[in-house]
Design an enzyme around this catalytic site. Structure first.
Site, PDB file in Angstrom:
ATOM      1  N   LEU A  85      -0.368  -9.814 -16.555  1.00 57.80           N
ATOM      2  CA  LEU A  85       0.070 -10.994 -17.193  1.00 57.80           C
ATOM      3  C   LEU A  85       1.501 -11.004 -17.243  1.00 57.80           C
ATOM      4  O   LEU A  85       2.344 -11.528 -17.909  1.00 57.80           O
ATOM      5  CB  LEU A  85      -0.539 -10.950 -18.660  1.00 57.80           C
ATOM      6  CG  LEU A  85      -2.188 -10.950 -18.688  1.00 57.80           C
ATOM      7  CD1 LEU A  85      -2.475 -10.944 -20.459  1.00 57.80           C
ATOM      8  CD2 LEU A  85      -2.728 -12.229 -18.251  1.00 57.80           C
ATOM      9  N   GLY A  86       2.221 -10.569 -16.269  1.00 52.01           N
ATOM     10  CA  GLY A  86       3.751 -10.672 -16.178  1.00 52.01           C
ATOM     11  C   GLY A  86       4.254  -9.752 -17.299  1.00 52.01           C
ATOM     12  O   GLY A  86       3.836  -8.651 -17.609  1.00 52.01           O
TER      13      GLY A  86
ATOM     14  N   GLU B 124       0.987  -1.273  -0.109  1.00 47.83           N
ATOM     15  CA  GLU B 124       0.013  -0.004   0.053  1.00 47.83           C
ATOM     16  C   GLU B 124       0.792   1.339   0.087  1.00 47.83           C
ATOM     17  O   GLU B 124       0.484   2.243  -0.559  1.00 47.83           O
ATOM     18  CB  GLU B 124      -0.859  -0.043   1.049  1.00 47.83           C
ATOM     19  CG  GLU B 124      -1.896  -1.114   1.235  1.00 47.83           C
ATOM     20  CD  GLU B 124      -1.413  -2.421   1.686  1.00 47.83           C
ATOM     21  OE1 GLU B 124      -2.057  -3.465   1.518  1.00 47.83           O
ATOM     22  OE2 GLU B 124      -0.168  -2.515   2.065  1.00 47.83           O
TER      23      GLU B 124
ATOM     24  N   GLY C 153       2.108  -8.183 -20.083  1.00 49.84           N
ATOM     25  CA  GLY C 153       1.381  -7.169 -20.228  1.00 49.84           C
ATOM     26  C   GLY C 153       0.323  -7.425 -19.243  1.00 49.84           C
ATOM     27  O   GLY C 153       0.411  -7.778 -18.068  1.00 49.84           O
TER      28      GLY C 153
ATOM     29  N   ASP D  14       2.789  -3.409  -7.221  1.00 49.11           N
ATOM     30  CA  ASP D  14       2.429  -2.192  -6.622  1.00 49.11           C
ATOM     31  C   ASP D  14       2.714  -1.119  -7.533  1.00 49.11           C
ATOM     32  O   ASP D  14       1.773  -0.191  -7.783  1.00 49.11           O
ATOM     33  CB  ASP D  14       3.138  -2.005  -5.400  1.00 49.11           C
ATOM     34  CG  ASP D  14       3.029  -3.257  -4.609  1.00 49.11           C
ATOM     35  OD1 ASP D  14       2.069  -3.912  -4.633  1.00 49.11           O
ATOM     36  OD2 ASP D  14       4.113  -3.532  -3.695  1.00 49.11           O
TER      37      ASP D  14
END
Length: 318
Positions: free
Chosen positions: A226-227, A35, A230, A259
């Site tokens: 999707l790593g 966060e 993308g 993040d």
């Protein structure tokens, strides 16, 4: 206020040597938490963010609050615990593409967060409330805090963005994790899952089918990571669409990429640039962060982000 986020940040110790942690002789001290990473990422891009948490009344808590405040994040709703400590964790760079993380957060100050920490002023002035699946795993009082935050957001018209951020080691059991993550996802306006989290929730399937599954439980907007491929986007007004990722020649530290993705997406939503471009910005942020050691150290400013997205990597590295 553009974004308010709630959750635990811990003191991070990173060994200066590669290899097994048992052989490390010296460490650097940093700070990491999903966060606060999002809040810092947004501030570096020029937005206003607020981070809400509970810290120990100790040196780690003092250093952490000072660091996050120094990044321009509003920490006025951070509280302190006189008994419970600020959590710590360690990274281990065993070998290329093998980074491991060890958490020491049981009974931490953040696990003592409670609904009483939150008043209407904490959330009502924000455009977005960002939450993750880490916070409710910490304790019953943290789940109660999440539920109050969601209630306050809905009452004030603040949009809720939920990142499942699955951490099975801190959940009591898999069934509880599955139940609560689905519940919070369904209560949110936007959900930001990863492929592994979707598989955990729904079983083995394709990214497109996962998106449909999230819609089926009540999620209006889905932006799935999707790593290196993308991301994939979908909403009531946007059909399921893949958004191409950015190439990274060498990954230094993958921790924190999700993040950064969230910060990039949120920045795009704040700017109103549309779901596709917001996801593309998130892809770029996630890629940039993997090239730097540390949870928040690689988060770019707006100029570097734009240069990278326009293919001017050499200028970014100067």
């Amino acid at each position: 206020m553009d974004v308010v986020t709630i959750g635990e940040t811990m003191t991070l110790f990173t060994p200066k040597e590669s290899g097994m942690l048992r052989h490390a002789k010296s460490f650097s001290m940093q700070f990491g938490g999903a966060e606060s990473n999002v809040a810092i990422g947004l501030n570096r891009l020029g937005y206003q963010s607020r981070w809400i948490s509970r810290l120990g009344e100790d040196e780690f808590g003092d250093a952490m609050e000072s660091f996050i405040r120094g990044e321009g994040v509003d920490v006025s709703h951070v509280t302190r615990d006189k008994i419970a400590p600020t959590g710590v964790f360690f990274k281990e760079f065993r070998r290329m593409n093998d980074t491991r993380v060890y958490y020491y957060r049981k009974e931490s100050a953040a696990s003592k967060m409670s609904p009483e920490m939150l008043n209407e002023d904490a959330i009502s002035d924000a455009t977005f409330l960002h939450l993750t699946g880490i916070t409710p795993a910490l304790s019953k009082s943290c789940r109660d805090t999440m539920e109050k935050a969601i209630s306050l957001a809905k009452n004030s018209g603040t949009q809720i963005v939920f990142d499942p951020n699955l951490r099975l080691k801190i959940w009591q059991d898999e069934e509880s994790a599955r139940h609560f993550i689905k519940m919070y996802a369904a209560a949110s306006n936007i959900v930001l899952p990863g492929l592994e989290e979707a598989e955990f929730l729904f079983g083995v399937s394709t990214p497109e089918e996962y998106v449909k599954q999230f819609h089926s439980i009540g999620c209006n907007t889905v932006i799935m990571k999707l790593g290196k491929e993308g991301s994939i986007i979908s909403s009531s007004s946007v059909p399921i669409t893949r958004v191409k990722g950015f190439t990274v020649e060498r990954v230094i530290d993958p921790i924190g990429a999700g993040d950064a993705f969230a910060a990039g997406v949120l920045s795009g939503l704040i700017d109103g640039i549309g779901l596709h471009e917001a996801a593309r910005r998130g892809n770029a942020m996630g890629a940039l962060v993997t090239m730097v050691n540390g949870d928040s150290e690689g988060l770019p400013n707006r100029r570097d982000l734009e240069l990278f997205m326009n293919g001017n990597m050499i200028d970014v590295m100067r």
